[in-house]
Design a protein around this motif. Structure first.
Motif, mmCIF file in Angstrom:
data_model
loop_
_atom_site.group_PDB
_atom_site.id
_atom_site.type_symbol
_atom_site.label_atom_id
_atom_site.label_comp_id
_atom_site.label_asym_id
_atom_site.label_seq_id
_atom_site.Cartn_x
_atom_site.Cartn_y
_atom_site.Cartn_z
ATOM 1 N N ARG A 1 51.676 42.746 14.301
ATOM 2 C CA ARG A 1 51.838 43.259 15.576
ATOM 3 C C ARG A 1 52.619 42.530 16.450
ATOM 4 N NH1 ARG A 1 48.193 47.852 14.761
ATOM 5 N NH2 ARG A 1 49.208 48.874 16.506
ATOM 6 N N ILE A 2 52.918 41.279 16.037
ATOM 7 C CA ILE A 2 53.530 40.278 17.120
ATOM 8 C C ILE A 2 54.811 41.019 17.458
ATOM 9 C CG2 ILE A 2 54.732 38.258 17.298
ATOM 10 C CD1 ILE A 2 52.507 36.778 15.958
ATOM 11 N N ASP A 3 55.166 40.959 18.506
ATOM 12 C CA ASP A 3 56.492 41.881 19.074
ATOM 13 C C ASP A 3 56.809 41.204 20.377
ATOM 14 O OD1 ASP A 3 58.066 43.854 19.847
ATOM 15 O OD2 ASP A 3 56.629 45.421 20.491
ATOM 16 N N VAL A 4 58.062 40.464 20.412
ATOM 17 C CA VAL A 4 58.633 39.749 21.270
ATOM 18 C C VAL A 4 59.682 40.234 21.551
ATOM 19 C CG1 VAL A 4 59.280 37.474 22.273
ATOM 20 C CG2 VAL A 4 57.371 37.606 20.591
ATOM 21 N N ILE A 5 60.058 40.488 23.159
ATOM 22 C CA ILE A 5 61.395 41.078 23.597
ATOM 23 C C ILE A 5 61.882 40.066 24.223
ATOM 24 C CG2 ILE A 5 62.071 42.743 24.813
ATOM 25 C CD1 ILE A 5 59.389 44.364 24.194
ATOM 26 N N SER A 6 62.882 39.260 24.026
ATOM 27 C CA SER A 6 63.465 38.298 24.750
ATOM 28 C C SER A 6 64.511 38.753 25.686
ATOM 29 C CB SER A 6 64.404 37.208 23.856
ATOM 30 O OG SER A 6 63.140 36.572 23.131
ATOM 31 N N THR A 7 64.337 38.884 27.124
ATOM 32 C CA THR A 7 65.199 39.026 28.034
ATOM 33 C C THR A 7 65.282 37.977 29.113
ATOM 34 O OG1 THR A 7 63.561 40.482 29.198
ATOM 35 C CG2 THR A 7 65.047 41.458 27.595
ATOM 36 N N GLY A 8 64.375 38.016 29.854
ATOM 37 C CA GLY A 8 64.284 37.046 30.742
ATOM 38 C C GLY A 8 63.228 37.102 32.071
ATOM 39 N N VAL B 1 46.241 37.458 26.129
ATOM 40 C CA VAL B 1 46.043 38.496 24.926
ATOM 41 C C VAL B 1 44.340 38.582 24.593
ATOM 42 C CG1 VAL B 1 46.234 38.329 22.353
ATOM 43 C CG2 VAL B 1 48.223 37.407 23.958
ATOM 44 N N ASP B 2 43.548 37.654 24.799
ATOM 45 C CA ASP B 2 42.256 37.815 24.721
ATOM 46 C C ASP B 2 41.691 38.828 25.497
ATOM 47 O OD1 ASP B 2 42.362 35.877 22.977
ATOM 48 O OD2 ASP B 2 41.240 34.444 24.103
ATOM 49 N N HIS B 3 42.165 38.882 26.781
ATOM 50 C CA HIS B 3 41.794 40.082 27.706
ATOM 51 C C HIS B 3 42.028 41.542 27.201
ATOM 52 C CE1 HIS B 3 41.287 42.593 31.382
ATOM 53 N NE2 HIS B 3 42.701 42.761 31.375
ATOM 54 N N LEU B 4 43.351 41.497 26.677
ATOM 55 C CA LEU B 4 43.889 42.808 26.332
ATOM 56 C C LEU B 4 43.228 43.261 25.013
ATOM 57 C CD1 LEU B 4 47.694 42.310 27.011
ATOM 58 C CD2 LEU B 4 46.175 43.818 28.256
ATOM 59 N N VAL B 5 43.132 42.208 24.048
ATOM 60 C CA VAL B 5 42.228 42.734 22.966
ATOM 61 C C VAL B 5 40.885 42.926 23.102
ATOM 62 C CG1 VAL B 5 41.539 41.709 20.712
ATOM 63 C CG2 VAL B 5 43.774 41.088 21.361
ATOM 64 N N GLY B 6 40.439 42.237 23.980
ATOM 65 C CA GLY B 6 38.742 42.522 24.352
ATOM 66 C C GLY B 6 38.734 43.916 25.064
ATOM 67 N N LEU B 7 39.836 44.689 25.501
ATOM 68 C CA LEU B 7 39.904 45.853 26.214
ATOM 69 C C LEU B 7 40.019 47.007 25.010
ATOM 70 C CD1 LEU B 7 42.000 45.456 29.494
ATOM 71 C CD2 LEU B 7 39.524 46.076 29.165
ATOM 72 N N GLY B 8 40.651 46.386 23.869
ATOM 73 C CA GLY B 8 40.679 47.506 22.620
ATOM 74 C C GLY B 8 42.138 47.459 22.200
ATOM 75 N N HIS B 9 43.073 46.878 22.883
ATOM 76 C CA HIS B 9 44.495 46.801 22.658
ATOM 77 C C HIS B 9 44.720 46.404 21.214
ATOM 78 C CE1 HIS B 9 45.755 48.716 26.380
ATOM 79 N NE2 HIS B 9 44.768 47.905 27.087
ATOM 80 N N ARG B 10 45.744 46.717 20.399
ATOM 81 C CA ARG B 10 46.010 46.054 19.327
ATOM 82 C C ARG B 10 47.626 46.077 19.237
ATOM 83 N NH1 ARG B 10 42.760 45.152 15.413
ATOM 84 N NH2 ARG B 10 44.229 45.476 13.834
ATOM 85 N N SER B 11 48.217 46.917 19.997
ATOM 86 C CA SER B 11 49.708 46.622 19.983
ATOM 87 C C SER B 11 50.070 46.389 21.232
ATOM 88 C CB SER B 11 50.077 48.434 19.885
ATOM 89 O OG SER B 11 51.417 48.438 20.437
#
Lengths: 355, 355
Positions: A233-240, A187-197
């Motif tokens: 923006r928490i977005d959890v998709i539960s599959t497997g 998450v830190d890495h992605l946020v660091g890249l500028g992602h929010r979604s």
DNA sequence: GTCCACGCGTATAACGTTCTACGAGATCGT
DNA sequence: ACGATCTCGTAGAACGTTATACGCGTGGAC
């Protein structure tokens, strides 16, 4: 069928019908001219053997290519065999763990046998019972999904070490990477890249034991999102966490009006399934969406995939697990819990979001 | 890996039980008010039990959650356990075979334990010995590379079925796909696309037993090349059927003045290693060179890889192997040899050569 | 009525180790 | 010289099953 003559000239040109007629400790003793008790002492390296006798017995063992009968040993003493439970043998992660486990037990002269469980608690339990039936001296459980109470029950019967499911236990040891930390790294890495979604793929399971890896990683994801002020923006998709799980997660995401700009797939296998669908639909990775896996499996390193992932240090996990189990077999009873800090491996599937 | 922290949870409340005290057949007998011999009869479904007694004994077994001690059983009778030798557990092919093996033995109430061997003949032999030490009732050997004489020796001790190494045997059964045919399928496919310069990756091994898969596939390649009048173009690169083997094969090829227009990699894993290097070097696949694997593994199906391959029908192989082993355990001694016809799976890595 | 086969149970000897006793010499302190 | 101690070795009883060899009623055939 026929009696064994020691002065057998030619090593049996015929089919040996007496199924399983191998040299026994008694044969060894006879040949060495000592008692079976003495031969047993030599075999076990026990006290009370003269160098001369040891020599003779070992010679006899070699000459007869003697091998101890594990079944017989299991009746009184140890079998010198370790059982490993693997649920998902597909997953290369466990193979990497095994490459850490194997040399330690080899060094200590323990044999290792693997029981493969189907992905269900019942199957896991059945396989563990089987290993106990065989009087294994200790058990390594790879990410068991069975209730902790069951693990405790087994641990009351024989030494047990659990790998890749943290939380410690009263009667057994655990060796795992910190899944919350690892998840946060992504998450830190992605946020660091500028992602929010940032979406996250988890496992659809009724079991909410907090020590289960998917619970821990999802918790790590959610906490990190909150820490970055992205609670909404928490977005959890539960599959497997299988290739199929990745595919259905992709399907669900593609049904939406807009894709998230990044996906934390939870496991490399799921990321691969996800990527397959995205590539097929012409979604560009990492152009349209960044994808991160988890486990740093060899496949993900391949050039055309080049999957950003988290390395759990599988071989270290395996080595420590084996060492702890040997300690437990040696008599330790205080539980120990080893936690390894995972590391992020940045590759081609993650990049800043399109402006 | 980063350093780890070790924490010791609260010490155990108590050491639970005298290690391994499970209900024994004698306990069952006592509870049911019969002799152990009677209980044993019920357990084995042997002759000489009244319905009433059977009822009572089974009830006692359930109440005590009795499980037979495999070690004790191994001393006199059978262990109801099958051993499976897998050399390369990385290779998804064997996992697919196992998915065919498992249900058959489960149905017949046999447990299955797996021994993982390192890639060496010594390791294979050691693991097989270990399984015999444990008095397994039968063995499934997945692509053993040990000399046939050794297989025969083991087969003289207990029922043995060999998977994915053909040729039949005197004292054991074999179940395999026809590697020569499969290899020819690839050559025919490539020639049909217009290729004439087709290289083949094989295994660098001194063992020239013709039944070894890599010998058979290479033979199939050479025969097919001859059949197409391409004898002069036969081009075998012997490294190995692993990802690393594919990488070094690529290195050797790239040293040359010109690449072949097609490569028959011999195995999917090798093809993946090969592809990784080609992609890195900017060689276009299938534009500059076509690549075909062998095994039709799930990874190769992934969209961005889309590897042309040969399907060996792994699950069928596994199922038949298990069935044959059960027959052998049942008493059959005439050797049987099952050969499955492989099929070509055409995907994106093969195309006509550039004009 | 005897004989014998049959159905149902039990007693008990393996199977190949381990491990606790115990004994026979050698060595030693006094 | 004489126990006491140590060293090296043997006897023999487990361990939990299986399988063989019986024993004992029953009942049918003669």
């Amino acid at each position: 069928m026929s009696e064994q003559t020691e002065t057998d000239p030619e090593p049996t040109a015929e089919v040996p019908s007496p199924l399983l007629r191998r040299a026994t400790l008694r044969d060894v003793a006879t040949r060495a001219g000592v008692s079976t008790a003495a031969a047993s002492k030599v075999l076990r390296g026990a006290y009370g053997v003269s160098p001369a006798m040891r020599e003779r017995v070992q010679e006899a063992m070699a000459a007869l290519s003697y091998r101890p009968n594990a079944s017989a040993r299991g009746m009184r003493g140890k079998t010198f065999t370790i059982g490993v439970l693997i649920s998902d043998i597909q997953n290369q992660f466990y193979d990497q763990v095994m490459s850490g486990v194997a040399p330690v037990f080899a060094e200590a002269e323990y044999a290792v046998l693997i029981a493969q469980a189907a992905p269900s608690v019942e199957s896991e339990l059945a396989m563990v019972e089987t290993m106990i039936d065989h009087r294994m001296d200790g058990l390594v459980l790879m990410t068991p999904t069975m209730p902790r109470a069951e693990i405790e029950r087994f641990a009351s019967l024989l030494p047990v070490v659990v790998v890749a499911r943290g939380g410690g236990g009263a009667g057994f040891d655990t060796v795992s990477a910190d899944d919350e930390v690892g998840s946060a790294l992504i998450v830190d890495h992605l946020v660091g890249l500028g992602h929010r979604s940032i979406a996250h793929i988890s496992v659809d399971s009724p079991d909410d034991d907090p020590t289960l890896p998917f619970r821990a990683r999802t918790r790590g994801y959610e906490d990190a999102m909150r820490r970055h002020g992205l609670e909404e923006r928490i977005d959890v998709i539960s599959t497997g966490w299988t290739q199929a799980g990745g595919v259905s997660a992709a399907a669900r995401l593609l049904e939406r009006d807009a894709l998230p700009t990044a996906i934390h797939a939870g496991a490399d296998v799921a990321a691969l399934g996800l990527l397959g669908v995205l590539w097929d639909r012409g979604v560009e990775v990492p152009g349209d969406v960044s994808v991160a896996g988890y486990d740093n499996s060899p496949i993900g390193m391949l050039a055309p995939i080049s999957l950003t992932s988290v390395d759990q240090g599988a071989d270290v996990l395996g080595r420590r697990a084996a060492e702890l189990l040997l300690e437990r077999i040696g008599g330790r009873t205080e539980p120990r819990s080893v936690r390894i800090r995972p590391t992020l491996v940045t590759r081609g599937t993650t990049a800043p979001p399109r402006a």
